[in-house]
Motif scaffolding. Structure first.
Motif, mmCIF file in Angstrom:
data_model
loop_
_atom_site.group_PDB
_atom_site.id
_atom_site.type_symbol
_atom_site.label_atom_id
_atom_site.label_comp_id
_atom_site.label_asym_id
_atom_site.label_seq_id
_atom_site.Cartn_x
_atom_site.Cartn_y
_atom_site.Cartn_z
ATOM 1 N N HIS A 1 -1.688 8.722 3.912
ATOM 2 C CA HIS A 1 -2.304 7.878 4.961
ATOM 3 C C HIS A 1 -1.737 8.222 6.313
ATOM 4 O O HIS A 1 -0.421 8.473 6.387
ATOM 5 C CB HIS A 1 -1.867 6.469 4.538
ATOM 6 C CG HIS A 1 -3.213 5.189 4.682
ATOM 7 N ND1 HIS A 1 -3.465 5.018 5.961
ATOM 8 C CD2 HIS A 1 -3.956 4.762 3.935
ATOM 9 C CE1 HIS A 1 -4.481 4.174 5.897
ATOM 10 N NE2 HIS A 1 -4.820 3.886 4.852
ATOM 11 N N GLY A 2 -2.537 7.760 7.301
ATOM 12 C CA GLY A 2 -2.021 8.270 8.780
ATOM 13 C C GLY A 2 -1.084 7.195 9.110
ATOM 14 O O GLY A 2 -0.158 7.363 9.733
ATOM 15 N N LYS A 3 -1.597 5.891 8.897
ATOM 16 C CA LYS A 3 -0.535 4.684 9.188
ATOM 17 C C LYS A 3 0.236 4.366 8.026
ATOM 18 O O LYS A 3 -0.056 3.920 6.944
ATOM 19 C CB LYS A 3 -1.517 3.557 9.142
ATOM 20 C CG LYS A 3 -2.021 2.966 10.580
ATOM 21 C CD LYS A 3 -2.497 1.987 10.814
ATOM 22 C CE LYS A 3 -3.858 1.859 11.453
ATOM 23 N NZ LYS A 3 -3.988 2.415 12.581
ATOM 24 N N THR A 4 1.565 5.069 7.973
ATOM 25 C CA THR A 4 2.391 4.671 6.510
ATOM 26 C C THR A 4 3.933 4.750 7.243
ATOM 27 O O THR A 4 3.903 4.609 8.445
ATOM 28 C CB THR A 4 2.425 5.714 5.750
ATOM 29 O OG1 THR A 4 2.768 5.332 4.523
ATOM 30 C CG2 THR A 4 2.774 7.152 6.002
ATOM 31 N N ASP A 5 4.687 4.570 6.328
ATOM 32 C CA ASP A 5 6.265 4.549 6.790
ATOM 33 C C ASP A 5 6.850 5.558 5.740
ATOM 34 O O ASP A 5 6.317 6.298 4.889
ATOM 35 C CB ASP A 5 6.635 3.046 6.474
ATOM 36 C CG ASP A 5 6.438 2.599 4.903
ATOM 37 O OD1 ASP A 5 6.108 3.312 4.025
ATOM 38 O OD2 ASP A 5 6.524 1.558 4.769
ATOM 39 N N PRO B 1 0.900 -1.302 -0.052
ATOM 40 C CA PRO B 1 0.208 0.301 -0.026
ATOM 41 C C PRO B 1 0.913 1.194 -0.264
ATOM 42 O O PRO B 1 0.416 2.500 -0.379
ATOM 43 C CB PRO B 1 -0.657 -0.170 1.367
ATOM 44 C CG PRO B 1 -0.048 -0.907 2.075
ATOM 45 C CD PRO B 1 0.535 -1.956 1.220
ATOM 46 N N SER B 2 2.194 1.208 0.435
ATOM 47 C CA SER B 2 2.939 2.380 0.318
ATOM 48 C C SER B 2 3.403 2.867 -0.945
ATOM 49 O O SER B 2 3.447 4.163 -1.053
ATOM 50 C CB SER B 2 4.555 2.169 1.014
ATOM 51 O OG SER B 2 4.391 1.872 2.307
ATOM 52 N N ARG B 3 3.093 2.058 -2.221
ATOM 53 C CA ARG B 3 3.579 2.356 -3.527
ATOM 54 C C ARG B 3 2.643 3.482 -3.816
ATOM 55 O O ARG B 3 3.211 4.333 -4.668
ATOM 56 C CB ARG B 3 3.545 1.175 -4.130
ATOM 57 C CG ARG B 3 4.206 1.063 -5.429
ATOM 58 C CD ARG B 3 4.146 -0.167 -6.198
ATOM 59 N NE ARG B 3 2.905 -0.573 -6.595
ATOM 60 C CZ ARG B 3 2.354 -0.437 -7.744
ATOM 61 N NH1 ARG B 3 2.729 0.126 -8.669
ATOM 62 N NH2 ARG B 3 1.094 -1.006 -7.881
ATOM 63 N N LEU B 4 1.243 3.252 -3.706
ATOM 64 C CA LEU B 4 0.727 4.379 -4.350
ATOM 65 C C LEU B 4 -0.170 5.180 -3.026
ATOM 66 O O LEU B 4 -1.325 5.549 -3.136
ATOM 67 C CB LEU B 4 -0.577 3.730 -5.280
ATOM 68 C CG LEU B 4 -0.009 3.186 -6.416
ATOM 69 C CD1 LEU B 4 -0.864 2.436 -7.256
ATOM 70 C CD2 LEU B 4 0.664 4.040 -7.241
ATOM 71 N N ASN B 5 0.591 5.452 -1.917
ATOM 72 C CA ASN B 5 -0.035 6.383 -0.967
ATOM 73 C C ASN B 5 -0.212 7.612 -1.437
ATOM 74 O O ASN B 5 0.247 8.195 -2.316
ATOM 75 C CB ASN B 5 0.920 6.253 0.373
ATOM 76 C CG ASN B 5 0.447 7.015 1.332
ATOM 77 O OD1 ASN B 5 -0.303 7.183 1.681
ATOM 78 N ND2 ASN B 5 1.443 7.662 2.040
#
Lengths: 344, 344
Positions: free
Chosen positions: A303-307, A284-288
């Protein structure tokens, strides 16, 4: 580009104390050494975190803000408490004043949208802003909007969203005449879809700068049926979240099946490269990055929950859209459409 | 069971000429040798196909029908052309007359629902029927309704659907007090959700035979957050189709990643057993069968694009629900609820 891109960053929004923000910015800085960063938030916190990233410190200006919006604060409360002083508010103000090229936050979506709308206002002729997501498909990417800013179907809004989404597709997917469809269900004779039906008629009967392909059902989004999929924010949000949930459910099945036996684990090692590419596709990080469309300025919601990788990809998206002059493109597309059809 | 289960089967509905119907029934007959089948459709076609399944022939009675509903026929046209004589109509009539215990078709959903409602009528106190699907989750299964019979949120209907879905959960998931939630989106202050909000208040404030857990977002369905998820038919249909599309998209990614290298193929062979269980979990045949709830009789809608295993699993679902006396359970749950709350 000879001019640097100026980015207004809310450093306080996001889960896990928004720890991913600074390392994410560093990743983007390595790719685009020319950017200038404005970091909005608690100066002490930002200073203590940034000291280990020298390059980032040099490219950044820290703007202290007295307060910040909590993740679960209601938009109305956030505005009452944060007007003129919270990190989101002050960062958007900088964008409004022309001191930044776009603004990004991983914070409270509702408050971010409410403040952005209040400060930036919608582009002339656009009734309400929408949030657009980039949806991975079998053959590339599709832009889906609205994913949460509006509720209910309204013909004027659906046409607005078509113009906004197709403008973004021109910029992000690099297609001159994007294809577009309206999300619907199969049953043709069922009642209550009057607004969708009349939008459909209007999209069908006029020449636009995009190509209208008609209705699409939920299972066709991931097949890459069209460059843009338009719906209301309630339906779009449920579709997006359901797709995310299904992907994580299948990941879980996959892990369980690999962990079932030694043979399966051996097989997994052989196929590790292949699975790495699978994992990358499902990451999901790829297209955040949700994009607020329809405002006088580019606002990106991570996104609030990301890296760090996810946050960086959301920043990259903003750079891309600023460089491609998204807002000007939207304005000229609105003019182009006005000649063909009176959408008011 | 000492009495045989009598099943009214529409043999004409389904894609690929409904070739899967008879071999599907044979699979069920092997599991339940005691069933009696009524096969509705073109006698010549059925006879030519059934001759190779001797056991099935013996358990079946063929009822010739002059016409049948086409897959793309509008419900109103289907009723005009097929009233009293199409295979769907005549099969539902048998159910209504008490000559069958449930009816199943893989045909045109809209026409099936329109005819079933016209002939069977809704159960007293139920405003409109709904279609329920069994949704696979990480820890089991969840019943989701409505997935396509209604459009728009209506408090009375959402409460009806809660009673219907929870009754089905008692029967199918074998839980005394099923948990239930309402599908919604995260933004709390957004407008336009008045009907969902007031249903939420009503579900929260009263004691029911199920346990209400509150709102659920799209990504939580697959986590098995509750036994039942209630929404309107438009939203439910889009959620279900989007989940199906995402699953098939990931299957495609998986195949592509395996086919990329010899090493990956070798790995796949080692892990073949594990992947078989994964494939089984993701197989749409496993949980085929939408259930029409709220009518005076059990009607099962098999997916039109299925195979013998999928059709058979839909028939098994009907047998299960008839044996558990689903309709009586619904009626007694309505009475139970009436004591607690006036839902009219």
């Amino acid at each position: 580009m000879s001019y640097p891109v100026n980015i207004a960053v809310d450093c306080m929004g996001g889960d896990d104390d928004a720890f991913f923000v600074l390392p994410g910015l560093l990743l983007t800085l390595k790719k685009y050494p020319n950017i200038k960063l404005q970091l909005y938030g608690d100066e002490e916190i930002i200073r203590s975190r940034i000291s280990k990233y020298k390059a980032l410190e040099q490219a950044s200006q820290i703007i202290h803000c007295d307060t910040y919006v909590k993740m679960d604060e209601k938009p109305s409360v956030a505005i009452k408490n944060g007007r003129g002083k919270s990190s989101i508010w002050v960062a958007i103000e900088a964008l409004k004043q022309g001191n930044a090229d776009f603004m990004i936050s991983a914070g409270n979506t509702g408050a971010l949208m409410a403040m952005a709308t209040l400060i930036l206002k919608t582009i002339s002729k656009i009734q309400r802003p929408a949030i657009a997501a980039i949806w991975p498909t079998i053959n590339g990417e599709t832009i889906v909007l609205d994913i949460g800013a509006t509720i209910g179907f309204n013909k004027k809004q659906l046409i607005d969203f078509s113009i906004l989404g197709a403008s973004m597709a021109q910029v992000i997917l690099d297609v001159k005449q994007p294809t577009l469809s309206l999300l619907n269900i199969g049953e043709e004779e069922i009642k209550g879809l009057d607004e969708i039906k009349s939008s459909h008629e209007m999209l069908k009967s006029t020449e636009y700068f995009f190509r209208y392909k008609g209705f699409i059902e939920g299972n066709q989004i991931g097949r890459g049926f069209s460059d843009v999929v338009v719906t209301d924010g309630f339906t779009g949000n449920i579709a997006l979240k359901t797709a995310e949930g299904t992907a994580s459910q299948i990941s879980q099945y996959f892990k369980d099946s690999i962990n079932r036996s030694i043979m399966a684990k051996v097989g997994y090692i052989f196929a590790a490269n292949a699975f790495r590419s699978l994992k990358e596709k499902m990451n999901p990080s790829r297209l955040n990055g949700g994009v607020f469309l329809g405002l006088n300025g580019i606002v990106i919601k991570s996104h609030g929950k990301t890296d760090p990788i996810g946050f960086s990809s959301a920043v990259d998206l903003g750079i891309h859209m600023h460089k491609a002059a998204l807002i000007d493109k939207i304005k000229s597309n609105i003019k182009l459409t006005e000649k063909e059809v009176n959408i008011d």
